[in-house]
Design a protein around this motif. Sequence first.
Motif, PDB file in Angstrom:
ATOM      1  N   LEU A  97      36.708  32.150  35.574  1.00 37.61           N
ATOM      2  CA  LEU A  97      38.053  32.686  35.338  1.00 37.61           C
ATOM      3  C   LEU A  97      38.594  32.216  33.990  1.00 37.61           C
ATOM      4  CD1 LEU A  97      39.588  32.274  38.914  1.00 37.61           C
ATOM      5  CD2 LEU A  97      39.149  34.448  37.733  1.00 37.61           C
ATOM      6  N   ALA A  98      38.387  30.942  33.671  1.00 37.09           N
ATOM      7  CA  ALA A  98      38.846  30.397  32.392  1.00 37.09           C
ATOM      8  C   ALA A  98      38.130  31.036  31.214  1.00 37.09           C
ATOM      9  CB  ALA A  98      38.655  28.884  32.367  1.00 37.09           C
ATOM     10  N   SER A  99      36.937  31.571  31.448  1.00 38.77           N
ATOM     11  CA  SER A  99      36.175  32.236  30.389  1.00 38.77           C
ATOM     12  C   SER A  99      36.504  33.718  30.278  1.00 38.77           C
ATOM     13  CB  SER A  99      34.672  32.066  30.638  1.00 38.77           C
ATOM     14  OG  SER A  99      34.322  30.703  30.562  1.00 38.77           O
ATOM     15  N   GLY A 100      37.395  34.220  31.144  1.00 37.51           N
ATOM     16  CA  GLY A 100      37.827  35.603  31.046  1.00 37.51           C
ATOM     17  C   GLY A 100      37.324  36.526  32.136  1.00 37.51           C
ATOM     18  N   PHE A 101      36.456  36.041  33.015  1.00 34.01           N
ATOM     19  CA  PHE A 101      35.994  36.871  34.124  1.00 34.01           C
ATOM     20  C   PHE A 101      37.138  37.096  35.107  1.00 34.01           C
ATOM     21  CE2 PHE A 101      31.957  35.517  32.499  1.00 34.01           C
ATOM     22  CZ  PHE A 101      31.069  36.527  32.828  1.00 34.01           C
ATOM     23  N   ARG A 102      37.042  38.169  35.853  1.00 37.54           N
ATOM     24  CA  ARG A 102      37.992  38.430  36.933  1.00 37.54           C
ATOM     25  C   ARG A 102      37.208  38.764  38.190  1.00 37.54           C
ATOM     26  NH1 ARG A 102      38.054  44.077  36.905  1.00 37.54           N
ATOM     27  NH2 ARG A 102      37.499  44.900  34.876  1.00 37.54           N
ATOM     28  N   GLU A 103      37.770  38.420  39.315  1.00 39.09           N
ATOM     29  CA  GLU A 103      37.126  38.747  40.589  1.00 39.09           C
ATOM     30  C   GLU A 103      37.279  40.237  40.846  1.00 39.09           C
ATOM     31  OE1 GLU A 103      37.532  37.781  45.331  1.00 39.09           O
ATOM     32  OE2 GLU A 103      38.008  36.162  43.927  1.00 39.09           O
ATOM     33  N   VAL A 104      36.179  40.885  41.230  1.00 41.46           N
ATOM     34  CA  VAL A 104      36.216  42.323  41.498  1.00 41.46           C
ATOM     35  C   VAL A 104      35.838  42.646  42.938  1.00 41.46           C
ATOM     36  CG1 VAL A 104      35.867  43.009  39.105  1.00 41.46           C
ATOM     37  CG2 VAL A 104      33.874  42.646  40.580  1.00 41.46           C
ATOM     38  N   GLY A 105      35.511  41.626  43.727  1.00 43.98           N
ATOM     39  CA  GLY A 105      35.193  41.883  45.119  1.00 43.98           C
ATOM     40  C   GLY A 105      34.459  40.723  45.763  1.00 43.98           C
ATOM     41  N   ARG A 106      34.288  40.860  47.066  1.00 45.16           N
ATOM     42  CA  ARG A 106      33.552  39.877  47.855  1.00 45.16           C
ATOM     43  C   ARG A 106      32.667  40.629  48.830  1.00 45.16           C
ATOM     44  NH1 ARG A 106      36.165  34.315  48.459  1.00 45.16           N
ATOM     45  NH2 ARG A 106      37.460  34.233  46.596  1.00 45.16           N
ATOM     46  N   SER A 107      31.569  40.001  49.184  1.00 43.03           N
ATOM     47  CA  SER A 107      30.698  40.574  50.203  1.00 43.03           C
ATOM     48  C   SER A 107      30.280  39.467  51.144  1.00 43.03           C
ATOM     49  CB  SER A 107      29.479  41.261  49.572  1.00 43.03           C
ATOM     50  OG  SER A 107      28.727  40.356  48.802  1.00 43.03           O
ATOM     51  N   ASN A 108      30.132  39.829  52.403  1.00 45.81           N
ATOM     52  CA  ASN A 108      29.796  38.854  53.430  1.00 45.81           C
ATOM     53  C   ASN A 108      28.371  39.038  53.911  1.00 45.81           C
ATOM     54  OD1 ASN A 108      32.413  37.587  53.665  1.00 45.81           O
ATOM     55  ND2 ASN A 108      33.102  39.509  54.553  1.00 45.81           N
TER      56      ASN A 108
END
Length: 128
Positions: A97-108
Amino acid sequence: MIDEERGGDRHGFGILDEQQQLIGSIELYDLYPPPPAQARFATLGVMIGERALWGQGYGRDAVRALLNWAFGGRTPPLARIRLTTFSHNKRAQRSFLASGFREVGRSNAPDRTDVHMEITAEDWAALE
């Protein structure tokens, strides 16, 4: 890995400490479209091998250097980089996140939850 690098299927780099000792690796793989086409998308993997070195910024520095190269120094530059990490790996998620990535989803899966993250060239340019 060396054969895949030669074939254009991945870009791999060593991570060195201040004494030029190899302490980990970082790579872009799953290049898409695959060679011989010019890849525009990739998956990132990073590993610091010595647990005592975790949390000291080596991985974050390596990720930022790789993003700078992938979005600016590589010909042609990539358009998007994605990654997957385990949901319990909060340290990695904070670093990404600090490097600029964003969460786009999760899978179980039966035994874990994966967190999917990505960054685009536009996201990276806005940070710079």
